[in-house]
Design a protein around this motif. Sequence first.
Motif, PDB file in Angstrom:
ATOM      1  N   HIS A 335       0.830  -1.206   0.000  1.00  0.00           N
ATOM      2  CA  HIS A 335       0.000   0.000   0.000  1.00  0.00           C
ATOM      3  C   HIS A 335       0.865   1.256   0.000  1.00  0.00           C
ATOM      4  N   ARG A 336       1.920   1.275   0.827  1.00  0.00           N
ATOM      5  CA  ARG A 336       2.774   2.465   0.917  1.00  0.00           C
ATOM      6  C   ARG A 336       3.489   2.741  -0.400  1.00  0.00           C
ATOM      7  N   ARG A 337       3.878   1.687  -1.100  1.00  0.00           N
ATOM      8  CA  ARG A 337       4.649   1.859  -2.338  1.00  0.00           C
ATOM      9  C   ARG A 337       3.808   1.541  -3.572  1.00  0.00           C
ATOM     10  N   ALA A 338       2.522   1.821  -3.493  1.00  0.00           N
ATOM     11  CA  ALA A 338       1.631   1.508  -4.612  1.00  0.00           C
ATOM     12  C   ALA A 338       2.021   2.259  -5.880  1.00  0.00           C
ATOM     13  N   GLY A 339       2.510   3.480  -5.731  1.00  0.00           N
ATOM     14  CA  GLY A 339       2.907   4.247  -6.906  1.00  0.00           C
ATOM     15  C   GLY A 339       3.986   3.555  -7.714  1.00  0.00           C
ATOM     16  N   TRP A 340       4.961   2.964  -7.036  1.00  0.00           N
ATOM     17  CA  TRP A 340       6.041   2.242  -7.713  1.00  0.00           C
ATOM     18  C   TRP A 340       5.584   0.868  -8.163  1.00  0.00           C
ATOM     19  N   LYS A 341       4.924   0.133  -7.299  1.00  0.00           N
ATOM     20  CA  LYS A 341       4.560  -1.251  -7.596  1.00  0.00           C
ATOM     21  C   LYS A 341       3.527  -1.361  -8.705  1.00  0.00           C
ATOM     22  N   TYR A 342       2.503  -0.523  -8.659  1.00  0.00           N
ATOM     23  CA  TYR A 342       1.398  -0.669  -9.613  1.00  0.00           C
ATOM     24  C   TYR A 342       1.483   0.306 -10.785  1.00  0.00           C
ATOM     25  N   ARG A 343       2.056   1.498 -10.569  1.00  0.00           N
ATOM     26  CA  ARG A 343       2.056   2.499 -11.634  1.00  0.00           C
ATOM     27  C   ARG A 343       3.442   2.786 -12.169  1.00  0.00           C
TER      28      ARG A 343
END
Length: 475
Positions: A335-343
Amino acid sequence: MPEQNGIGAYAAYLPAYALTSNSLDGTQARAGGPARSVAAFDEDSVTMAVEALREIAGGTPAGRQLILATTSAPYDGKTSAGIVHEALGLDSGVAAADLRGHRSGATALDLVLRAGAAAALADVRTPRSGAPDELAQGDAAAAFTPGDAAAVLLARAGRTAEVLDRWRLPGERHDHVWDERFTAEILVAAGREAAQQALSDAGLDAPDHVVVASSNARAAAVLRRTLHGSGEDAEVERLTGYTGAAHPGLLLAAVLDTAEPGRTVLLVSAAEGADAFVFRVGAGVRSARGGRTVREQLADREELAYGRYLRWRGLLDVQGPARPAAPSPAAPPMHRRAGWKYRLEGSRCDACGGVTTPPSRVCACCGIAGSDIAASGGAQGKVSLRDRVATVVSVTQDHLTTMPETQVAIVIADFGTGADSSGGGRLNAYATDVAPGDVTVGMRMRPAFRRLWTTDAIHNYFWKLRPWKATTNDD
């Protein structure tokens, strides 16, 4: 919200592999025989939905819906469309929801037309090995957003029929199928009635194009003859197989790829009843397509050996390397690194313009920390690399992978532009949809959202790199 009455943009996604033989004894497939589209071992309905939607759904406004229609959702009890939503970077005000079942593809298309939703129809089919219809079941995705550039809805009609045609109990991998001679009669009757009503409501005696998708091959053939179809949709189906919830969308996309503006299209989907749509092809249909045409993708597939297919699907238990399973991801860091992981978002330094991946408070290009940039009046923003093309600068072969392949390529790629690609962001990732030995320094590759592995009932999604193919789009 104004009611939408058509399709504004569309896209289809076919995996890079095709299966033409399911012989275990090495018998050659009959020339010109059927083929099925096969998703790679790292693909599922979520990743294919992302591939189909990424070209057309970026501008979906808050207040709308994102729909994922599938019979093969990677999770039960969890909304798989939420993963697609995150990977596309949509506004949090866009609601994400799943639709299940063979009829869900037509229902999702109806929600695009009536409610202005963005929809992906995606499925991975896993018939039992050696089943009579094994080569007649395929994997694909299609996506649609509302508007009128691609097609305008003239009429729609539906019929519901409770029939035990094709089903699967919770926890089962393979469909059960009733005798198609019995269920065909029911589906043909429903499809004929729905088509006649839709044509009558549209004021048409006969459409210019007829598209029929059905979970029952016999019913599809009868409906095509009854409705005087040209058979072009059957030719596409012969090369992909029936792609479940994705099938009506895939066949509609194939017609829109070639249909002339002003022509009319009758789409009939016969599954647990029938849904019929009558469209008039829009003036902007050529520019409304995202990605490559269905036929371009069909012509650019690699033939897959049956043994390799069985390994990918976990239908053949093969001893892997003596290496522990990859650890499962945890919810808080995801959740904290959603920007990197998903986008695939990196941090961009306003001091030098460099992009740091993964995101960091210190610029990897100039070494200035975020606080120092802020003190000088600058800032560190976020930039997504998922739609950019990267250049391979290093290749390593992994012979101890826990994936169902004996060898995979790991690459380092730069996302910069021009002769000096430094400063544009760098990604260390697995290569996919390419033989490891064919990956070379200087190769151009594009991110693809894939499933890395599954551990402790958690699917670990991230971005891999696949060879980049330029998109052709008619003016």
